[in-house]
Structures are given as structure tokens and as C-alpha cells.
Design an enzyme around this catalytic site. Structure first.
Site, mmCIF file in Angstrom:
data_model
loop_
_atom_site.group_PDB
_atom_site.id
_atom_site.type_symbol
_atom_site.label_atom_id
_atom_site.label_comp_id
_atom_site.label_asym_id
_atom_site.label_seq_id
_atom_site.Cartn_x
_atom_site.Cartn_y
_atom_site.Cartn_z
ATOM 1 N N LYS A 284 1.067 -1.061 0.221
ATOM 2 C CA LYS A 284 -0.107 -0.030 0.332
ATOM 3 C C LYS A 284 0.695 1.388 -0.299
ATOM 4 O O LYS A 284 2.034 1.630 1.037
ATOM 5 C CB LYS A 284 -0.887 -0.367 1.280
ATOM 6 N N GLU A 370 -18.837 -5.141 10.499
ATOM 7 C CA GLU A 370 -20.024 -5.190 11.684
ATOM 8 C C GLU A 370 -20.876 -5.723 12.179
ATOM 9 O O GLU A 370 -21.895 -5.327 13.218
ATOM 10 C CB GLU A 370 -20.487 -3.400 11.273
ATOM 11 N N ARG A 398 -24.909 -2.047 7.898
ATOM 12 C CA ARG A 398 -24.701 -3.077 7.802
ATOM 13 C C ARG A 398 -24.870 -4.011 9.042
ATOM 14 O O ARG A 398 -24.796 -4.921 8.426
ATOM 15 C CB ARG A 398 -23.212 -3.155 6.993
#
Length: 640
Positions: A284, A370, A398
Site C-alpha cells: 500500500k 459490523e 450493515r
């Protein structure tokens, strides 16, 4: 600002222009594309680190596959900036995340190269399988390619999709972009498992571990490839999870080695006859030292200096709501060992990292999960702990079934700290906290609060900590507070009681949440025009302060409810109460001011609220409309 020199990229108007380039030229395109993305995001801000990590992968996919006929689906979509440059949007790339500009995520209405919109995680494999079924049923679509990160694949929906795709057995290509970092370092068994695969020396040295590719290798290498594949797939050893789910596993491969990428993708495109998972290891922030060396890999950045990487951030006059919450929660935790915190891959974003610094064993990051996080918090509440579940409004959606079934139905005292409530700016409609007022206020036994300023937020943290009678939630916006003095310690608010901020006699504004300053400013303008206006802060949507509502309804010509949330929320709660009480029977004019019944795309927060009709001037105009109409049409016996 000097733009990068990109002679080869300048020749790319769309993915078809990549087809005639050599592998070496494609590697050069990737280098120029990385420079272009860094330059553009330095001017706009945005999700830089994730986009830099997939530059070579993006070039390779578009060079090998036939997009847009083949459907390329980016999970979450925050890594799609290189994709946008290559798919005819380079001339607009410096409008990223701005009003009327390019979205920071994929959007179907923006380009035919964005076949599926995304901004929440873990949806790509499900959507790609849907496209694969469409193809097999005769729809005009080709291959389906899902690119999903190691953080996103930890969520339950991704497992469900992998299981279903493996059972279906259809040709489907899933690319696992394993950079060992989601927004925060990914946690849990899946991340550890992927790290073991990546670190295994025999596998890391192989160009590919696919049986089909072994046929293409020189004879001396075939035996080594066969032995290495056995280590991964279980042919003579234990199987990978992906093989057990019915996928042909290929990898790990170096996601920054263009030759290796092209070789493996071409093999998959040519020979795959079922579901394939390509394990692609990337870095990343790759290629930009400030991003690679940053703790968060420049996941989300403001505008920055291209040379130094220093981000241009304004100096706030007040602390952020997130930091106020984090500090208040930490103080509650210091006073009560039962206080624990749960977050879903967003410790810094929600502020619970501040508590983790003092009480690391009482803060739990469940990853991008979640649903699990909500039920996990419910279990802790059932054990006698006092859990705070800190999740953005848009992501709490969610876990709604878990909120209903596992929390509300059992009246468990889970405390929901709902950050990013209301409109959030550059992330646009996908991240707006528009619906939590409505989707929580309709649940029996829930207490639902909204902070009008940062001091109120401190009081609501204390109120939630002391509340053991059932679930309780409090919402607060993104960004900085308004500069009020913070209390040394939060006070426990009386449940279901609002407060009157200023007294008037003609009209009342009942505000819920962060638009209270706008209500007060509008009231001041109206008073200057000769109209007397009461302004009240409801504090609670549930239980609603009925005494306050009765008082406002009986002693004013009209009532405006004001909230930074969708229709069906606080205004609806008030209207139901007025109707039940018979307070609408004598001509009281009521105007609920909410977000409109449409999605509002990215712009600055001020521009978004102007689009929504929730500015000071909109409030003033609504009030004047009520006052003018009532003076001509209605009589008020209680004022006679």
C-alpha cells in the site's frame, strides 16, 4: 504545479490502447500512471495509498481482459483512481471528490467501465458472481473479475460469496489484493493465514502455482512448480481454504512485477473453466516514499506537497467531535472498569484509539465485520459489561438486523456511538449518515440522542455510560466542533428531556442535532425582521420530550422541526406525537425540514447542505412562509 512527464500514458485514451504494447511498455505505463495519480491526488486529496498499491495490477487487468465487456469490479472502490485514468477519465481526474467532479469510488452512472458501484466493503465477489450468472444466461457480458483486499475479505459477506461461487462452479476470477493492511492493520485469523502464505519462502519465489501454468514452463522448472503447488493446495499436504471452497488457487504472486502479473492473468483468462482466486501481494502506498513510510500508508489524505508529502490541513479552532468522544469515553473507562469499546476496523476514525492507548485490553477491533461487532457487543452487555459500539452511521447500516434481533429485542444496554452523522462532504452519498435517526427511532426500547455541540457530546457519553435499562445511541457529525467550552466531566442528562435555548412567541424551531447553530442564526435574522422565535434543542428523538412539544405547539403559530437526517426520522416522530395529542386539530402549521428524498453526491459539506435545503436562509424562508400563511388563514384560540 509541474505535471509529471508521461509520454506513453499520453497515448492511452482507453484500455484498448494497452493491447498493442509490449510487457516492458506496460511496465512503463504503470510507472507513468503512478506519477499521474500522485500528482492528481496532491491537488484533490483522497485515497492515495490504496490506489498506489494497485497501479501495476490495474494496468495488467485492462491489458489482458476486454473491459468494459468483461466486468471489472473493485471492492470498496477507493483504489480505483488508476482505473479511472485508464478508462477515459484522465481529463477529469483532478476533479476527484469535488462538486460535479469524479467520485472517489466507482459509480455506474459515471462510466461504462464501472459496472458496479461501491464504497462499502466486501460486495465485489457477490456482484461478480451475479454478472457470471447473467453471462451464462445469455446476457451480453464477458468475464467477471472481482478485486478484493485482505481487509475486505475478512467480512462475512465475502465468505458467503466465496462459498456460493465455489458451489456454483462458474467461471469467475477473484483477485485477492493482499497488502496486509486495510484502513487499520487487519485483525483476526484470516489476516494471519494470508501472512503465512505470503511468508512461505518456496511459494514467494514462484511465478505461479497454477497447474495449468506449469504446462507453459520450461521442463526443468515444472517439477519445482509442481512441488510448490502441493505446499499450497494440499496435493500431498493440507489444502488452502480457497481450494476447499472450490476455487483454483493461484499465487502468491508479486503484484508489482508486471511480467508475473501478465503471465498469471493471461493463464487465468485462457484456461480457467471455473472459479479462480489469484493471490496478489502488494504494498500500500507503493512508489511514493511518504505514503510507504506513513503508519496509515496515506489511506486518506488531504491536499499535500508533492515533494515532501506534507498534508495541507487547516488549524481548527475547536477539537473534532471524534476526538471529544474519544477523550470522554477514555475518562468514563478510567472511572468504570466495566466500560469497553468495540469498533469495526476504524479505531482512529472513531476515536477509540485514545482509549486503547490507556486501556488496550478493553478495546476490541473486530475488523470489517459490523454484524459481528454489534452482536459481540450485545454478548458483552449480557455479561454485565458496558460496551460502547463505535461505528460510523453509514457502516452501522450493515449491522441492522443484529441491532434489531440481538440488541433491541433483548433490551441489552449496548451504547452506540454514531460518528459521521449527517452529510460528510467528499466521500459523497455512500458515506453520508442519513438514515440512523429513522432506523433506530422506530425500535422499541431504544434511547436515541443527538449532540448539538461538542459539550453536549460529552454529556451524552456520560448519559450512555450510566444507562443500563436498554440500548442507547448518540450521533454526532464529522469535523470540528463549534468551539464551546467543554465540561471537565459529562453530566447524566434526564432521559427524554430537551432544552429551550431562546424564547419567542410567534414561531418555534425544534432542532435535533448539529443544525442548532443554523437554527439560532436564522432566529436572529427573523427577530431583526420583527418576528419572535423560540429555538429548542430536542436532544432526544426517543423518548421524545412530549412536554416540550406540547408547550411549543400550544404557544406558537407554527413549528419547524430541523434535523440532518432523512425523512422518516425526528420530524416524523414529532408529527406522530402532535397527531396523537390532537395538537394539529386547531391549525398549527408544521414544517419538517429534513434531507430530501434523494441521494446527494460529493461536494463540500456546506454545498451539500445548501443542495439539501438546510441552510440558515432555507430555515428563514420556511419560517417566513409559515408566518405569512398563518396570518391570513388560521386563528389561534389560545392566543385570543
Amino acid at each position: 504545479m509541474t505535471r509529471p512527464d508521461t509520454p506513453l500514458l499520453d497515448r492511452i485514451a482507453g484500455p484498448s490502447d494497452l493491447k498493442g504494447l509490449s510487457d516492458r511498455e506496460l511496465a512503463q505505463v504503470a510507472r507513468e500512471l503512478r506519477a499521474e495519480v500522485i500528482s492528481a491526488v496532491s491537488e484533490t486529496g483522497g485515497h492515495l495509498g490504496s490506489s498506489l498499491g494497485v497501479v501495476e495490477l490495474t494496468v495488467a487487468i485492462h491489458a489482458v481482459f476486454n473491459t468494459p465487456m468483461d466486468k471489472l469490479i473493485w471492492d470498496v472502490g477507493h483504489q480505483c483512481y488508476p482505473h479511472k485514468v485508464l478508462t477515459g477519465r484522465r481529463d477529469r481526474i483532478r476533479t476527484l471528490r469535488q462538486k460535479d467532479g469524479l467520485s472517489g469510488f466507482t459509480r455506474r452512472d459515471e462510466s461504462e467501465y464501472d459496472p458496479f458501484g461501491a464504497a462499502h466493503s466486501s460486495t465485489s465477489i457477490s456482484a461478480a458472481l451475479g454478472f457470471a450468472v447473467g453471462r451464462d444466461m445469455g446476457r451480453p457480458t464477458g468475464d467477471a473479475i472481482a478485486v478484493i483486499g485482505d481487509g475486505s475479505i475478512s467480512a462475512g459477506m465475502a465468505y458467503e460469496a466465496l462459498n456460493n461461487a465455489g458451489a456454483e462452479g462458474r467461471r469467475l476470477i477473484v483477485i485477492l489484493n493482499d497488502n496486509e493492511m486495510s484502513i487499520a492493520p487487519p485483525v483476526g485469523a484470516m489476516s494471519t493465514y494470508l501472512s503465512r502464505l505470503y511468508a512461505s519462502e518456496p511459494m514467494a519465489q514462484m511465478k505461479t502455482l497454477a497447474d495449468s501454468f506449469e504446462k507453459l514452463m520450461p521442463p526443468p522448472m515444472r517439477e519445482g512448480a509442481r512441488r510448490a503447488r502441493q505446499l499450497v493446495t494440499g496435493q500431498g499436504g493440507s489444502s488452502t481454504l480457497f481450494d476447499e471452497l472450490g476455487f483454483d488457487y493461484m499465487g502468491p504472486i508479486n503484484g508489482h512485477d508486471m511480467h508475473q502479473l501478465l503471465t498469471v492473468l493471461r493463464a487465468a483468462q485462457t484456461l480457467a473453466n471455473g472459479p479462480v482466486l489469484i493471490h496478489c501481494c502488494t504494498v500500500k502506498g507503493k512508489g511514493y516514499a511518504p505514503a510507504e513510510n506513513s503508519a496509515d500508508k496515506y489511506h486518506g489524505v488531504s491536499k499535500f506537497n508533492l515533494e515532501t508529502g506534507a498534508q495541507a490541513k487547516s488549524r481548527p479552532n475547536a477539537p473534532s467531535y471524534t476526538s471529544v468522544f474519544g477523550r470522554a469515553l477514555t475518562e468514563e473507562a478510567a472511572r468504570d472498569p466495566r466500560v469497553v469499546a468495540v469498533t469495526a476496523a476504524m479505531p482512529e476514525g472513531t476515536g477509540v484509539n485514545l482509549m486503547a492507548q490507556r486501556f488496550p485490553k478493553r478495546v476490541f477491533d473486530v475488523g470489517i465485520a459490523e454484524q459481528h461487532g454489534v452482536t459481540f457487543a450485545a454478548g458483552m452487555a449480557a455479561s454485565g459489561l458496558r460496551p460502547f459500539c463505535a461505528i460510523y452511521s453509514t457502516f452501522l447500516q450493515r449491522g441492522y438486523d443484529q441491532i434489531v434481533h440481538d440488541v433491541a429485542l433483548q433490551r441489552l444496554p449496548v451504547r452506540f456511538a454514531i460518528d459521521r452523522a449527517g452529510l460528510v462532504g467528499a466521500d459523497g452519498a455512500t458515506h453520508a449518515g442519513s438514515f440512523d435517526i429513522a432506523y433506530l427511532s422506530n425500535l422499541p426500547g431504544f434511547t436515541v440522542m443527538a449532540a448539538a455541540d461538542e459539550a453536549e457530546l460529552v454529556h451524552m457519553v456520560a448519559t450512555a455510560a450510566a444507562h443500563d435499562e436498554g440500548p442507547i445511541a448518540f450521533r454526532y457529525p464529522r469535523g470540528n466542533g463549534i468551539g464551546v467550552q467543554l465540561p471537565e466531566r459529562g453530566e447524566v442528562l434526564p432521559l427524554g428531556k430537551g432544552r429551550v435555548i431562546r424564547e419567542g412567541s410567534d414561531l418555534a424551531i425544534l432542532s435535533y442535532g448539529s443544525l442548532l447553530p443554523q437554527a439560532l442564526e436564522a432566529a436572529a435574522l427573523l427577530e431583526a425582521e420583527g418576528h419572535s422565535v423560540t429555538v429548542a434543542d430536542a436532544r432526544f428523538a426517543k423518548p421524545l420530550d412530549l412536554d416540550l412539544v406540547r408547550q411549543l405547539a400550544r404557544h406558537h403559530r407554527g413549528l419547524i422541526t430541523l434535523e440532518p437526517g432523512a425523512e422518516g426520522g425526528f420530524g416524523s416522530v414529532v408529527l406522530h406525537a402532535l397527531a396523537r395529542e390532537g395538537l394539529l386539530d386547531r391549525g398549527l402549521a408544521v414544517r419538517p425540514m429534513t434531507l430530501p428524498d434523494r441521494f446527494i453526491h460529493q461536494a463540500s459539506p456546506d454545498e451539500m447542505y445548501a443542495d439539501a435545503g438546510l441552510t440558515v436562509e432555507h430555515i428563514r424562508a420556511t419560517a417566513l412562509g409559515i408566518l405569512g400563511r398563518n396570518a391570513q388563514v388560521y386563528t389561534f384560540p389560545e392566543r385570543a
